[in-house]
Write a protein that holds these residues in place. Structure first.
Motif, short mmCIF file in Angstrom:
data_model
loop_
_atom_site.label_atom_id
_atom_site.label_comp_id
_atom_site.label_asym_id
_atom_site.label_seq_id
_atom_site.Cartn_x
_atom_site.Cartn_y
_atom_site.Cartn_z
N UNK A 115 -23.13 -57.65 -33.27
CA UNK A 115 -23.60 -56.48 -32.53
C UNK A 115 -25.11 -56.45 -32.39
N UNK A 116 -25.79 -57.44 -32.92
CA UNK A 116 -27.24 -57.50 -32.80
C UNK A 116 -27.99 -56.74 -33.88
N UNK A 117 -27.29 -56.39 -34.97
CA UNK A 117 -27.93 -55.74 -36.11
C UNK A 117 -28.53 -56.81 -37.02
N UNK B 113 -28.83 -47.15 -32.94
CA UNK B 113 -27.52 -46.88 -32.36
C UNK B 113 -26.56 -48.05 -32.58
N UNK B 114 -27.09 -49.27 -32.55
CA UNK B 114 -26.23 -50.43 -32.81
C UNK B 114 -25.64 -50.36 -34.22
N UNK C 140 -11.39 -40.55 -37.57
CA UNK C 140 -12.70 -40.10 -37.11
C UNK C 140 -13.79 -40.58 -38.05
N UNK C 141 -15.01 -40.67 -37.52
CA UNK C 141 -16.16 -41.05 -38.33
C UNK C 141 -17.18 -39.93 -38.27
N UNK C 142 -17.57 -39.44 -39.44
CA UNK C 142 -18.56 -38.37 -39.52
C UNK C 142 -19.95 -38.98 -39.62
N UNK C 143 -20.72 -38.87 -38.55
CA UNK C 143 -22.05 -39.47 -38.51
C UNK C 143 -23.14 -38.50 -38.97
N UNK C 144 -22.76 -37.30 -39.39
CA UNK C 144 -23.76 -36.28 -39.68
C UNK C 144 -24.67 -36.64 -40.85
N UNK C 145 -24.18 -37.45 -41.79
CA UNK C 145 -24.99 -37.82 -42.94
C UNK C 145 -25.55 -39.24 -42.84
N UNK C 146 -25.32 -39.91 -41.73
CA UNK C 146 -25.80 -41.28 -41.56
C UNK C 146 -27.33 -41.30 -41.59
N UNK C 147 -27.91 -42.24 -42.30
CA UNK C 147 -29.34 -42.27 -42.51
C UNK C 147 -30.13 -42.44 -41.21
N UNK C 148 -29.51 -43.04 -40.19
CA UNK C 148 -30.21 -43.26 -38.92
C UNK C 148 -29.73 -42.35 -37.80
N UNK C 149 -28.93 -41.35 -38.13
CA UNK C 149 -28.33 -40.50 -37.09
C UNK C 149 -29.39 -39.82 -36.22
N UNK C 150 -30.46 -39.36 -36.82
CA UNK C 150 -31.47 -38.64 -36.05
C UNK C 150 -32.34 -39.56 -35.20
N UNK C 151 -32.31 -40.85 -35.49
CA UNK C 151 -33.11 -41.80 -34.73
C UNK C 151 -32.34 -42.45 -33.58
N UNK D 230 -30.09 -43.51 -30.39
CA UNK D 230 -29.66 -43.08 -29.06
C UNK D 230 -28.14 -42.98 -29.07
N UNK D 231 -27.55 -42.64 -27.96
CA UNK D 231 -26.10 -42.42 -27.90
C UNK D 231 -25.36 -43.75 -28.06
N UNK D 232 -24.63 -43.95 -29.16
CA UNK D 232 -23.93 -45.23 -29.36
C UNK D 232 -22.80 -45.43 -28.36
N UNK D 233 -22.35 -44.37 -27.71
CA UNK D 233 -21.30 -44.53 -26.71
C UNK D 233 -21.78 -45.37 -25.54
N UNK D 234 -23.08 -45.33 -25.27
CA UNK D 234 -23.62 -46.11 -24.17
C UNK D 234 -23.62 -47.61 -24.47
#
Length: 255
Positions: A59-61, A119-120, A176-187, A189-193
Motif C-alpha cells: 500500500x506504499x506505507x 491515510x494509507x 467495523x473499524x473504529x478509527x477514533x483512537x488511531x494515532x494518525x486519524x487527525x492527520x 485525508x479521506x482513506x476512502x479516496x
C-alpha cells in the motif's frame, strides 16, 4: 517469498512490551530485530506480522523490511542471560526478523507524515483490523525524517478464534473499524479516496503471494483447517472478502 537468513549472534534484548524481541546479526551481515516464535504471544502473532507488514508495503506505507531468521541451537547455548537463553531455546528454527533501523526514535508527533501517507496507513490498519496504533502505543518509528509502521501482531484477530470455531470470512468482512483512537486519524485525508488504488494493488495473485510467504511451520491446525493448504486458503478468503466490502469497515475523513 521472504528472504531467509541464519542468525549468527544475539546482540541485545529489546525489553519493550511483553514479547522481548532481540537484536541479532545474521548470515547476510545484516542486523535484525527478531520476534521470536517462543514468545508468549504465539505463532499467530508472527503470521499477522508477515501478512499485515506485506500488505502495508504494497500500500506504499514505509515499513522495515521483513526476513525469516533461522535461529540455531548454538546461539542459545552461549547466551549468558538465562531469560534470553530460555527464549532462544524455545525459538529454535524459523523466526521473524525486521530490518534494524539504527538511530530511529519513537513517534511523538514532532515529525508527521503527510495527509495521504497517513491515510494509507489508516487504510491498512482498517483493512487488517489492527487496533494497536493509538497514542498510548503508536507502533511508529521515525527514521531519517520518515515515519515507519511497526508491530502488526494485533492485526487479523479472527485467526485467534480458529482453534474452537470454523473460519467465517463474512464476519471479518463486515467487522467495523473504529478509527477514533488511531494515532494518525487527525492527520489523514479521506482513506476512502485511496481504496480503489490500494485494492488494485492487492489482486488475488498478490494476496496469494503474501499468504504463501508465511512459513509452513507457523501455520497451526484448527477446526476445519487440518493442513497448511486449508489454512492458507482461509487467510486468502478472509483478506479477499474484506477487501470486497469496504463500506462495512472503511472509515471516512476524520477532519
Amino acid at each position: 517469498m521472504l528472504p531467509t537468513v541464519v542468525a549468527t549472534r544475539f546482540v541485545a534484548p529489546l525489553r519493550e512490551g511483553g514479547s522481548m524481541p532481540g537484536l541479532m546479526e545474521a548470515s547476510d551481515e545484516g542486523m535484525y530485530v527478531v520476534k521470536f516464535r517462543g514468545a508468549g504471544q504465539g505463532l499467530k502473532t508472527l503470521v499477522a506480522e508477515v501478512l499485515a507488514g506485506q500488505i502495508a508495503a504494497r500500500a506504499g506505507v514505509a515499513v522495515p523490511g521483513l526476513a525469516i531468521v533461522d535461529v540455531p541451537g548454538a546461539i542459545a547455548r552461549y547466551e549468558a542471560d538465562e531469560e534470553v537463553q530460555d527464549l532462544l531455546d524455545a525459538s529454535l528454527g524459523l523466526n521473524l526478523g525486521l530490518d534494524f533501523l539504527p538511530g530511529a526514535h519513537a513517534y511523538d508527533g514532532t515529525v508527521r507524515p503527510d495527509p495521504v501517507s497517513a491515510a494509507r496507513l489508516l487504510w491498512v490498519d482498517a483493512y487488517t483490523a489492527n487496533v494497536d496504533r493509538t497514542w498510548s502505543n503508536p507502533n511508529l518509528l521515525v527514521w531519517h525524517g520518515q515515519v515507519y509502521a511497526i508491530d502488526h501482531g494485533a492485526a487479523l484477530y479472527f485467526h485467534h478464534a480458529w482453534p474452537g470455531r470454523a473460519p467465517d470470512a463474512t464476519r471479518f468482512a463486515a467487522a467495523r473499524f473504529d478509527a477514533s483512537t488511531h494515532v494518525l486519524a487527525e492527520l489523514a485525508s479521506d482513506p476512502r479516496e485511496l481504496h480503489d488504488e490500494l485494492a488494485a494493488r492487492l489482486d488475488p495473485a498478490t494476496i496469494a503471494g503474501i499468504v504463501d510467504a508465511v512459513p509452513q511451520e507457523w501455520l497451526e491446525p484448527a477446526s476445519g483447517l487440518d493442513d497448511p493448504a486449508q489454512i492458507r486458503a482461509a487467510y486468502r478468503e478472509h483478506l479477499s472478502a474484506r477487501l470486497a466490502s469496504p463500506d462495512a469497515w472503511l472509515p471516512g475523513a476524520a477532519r
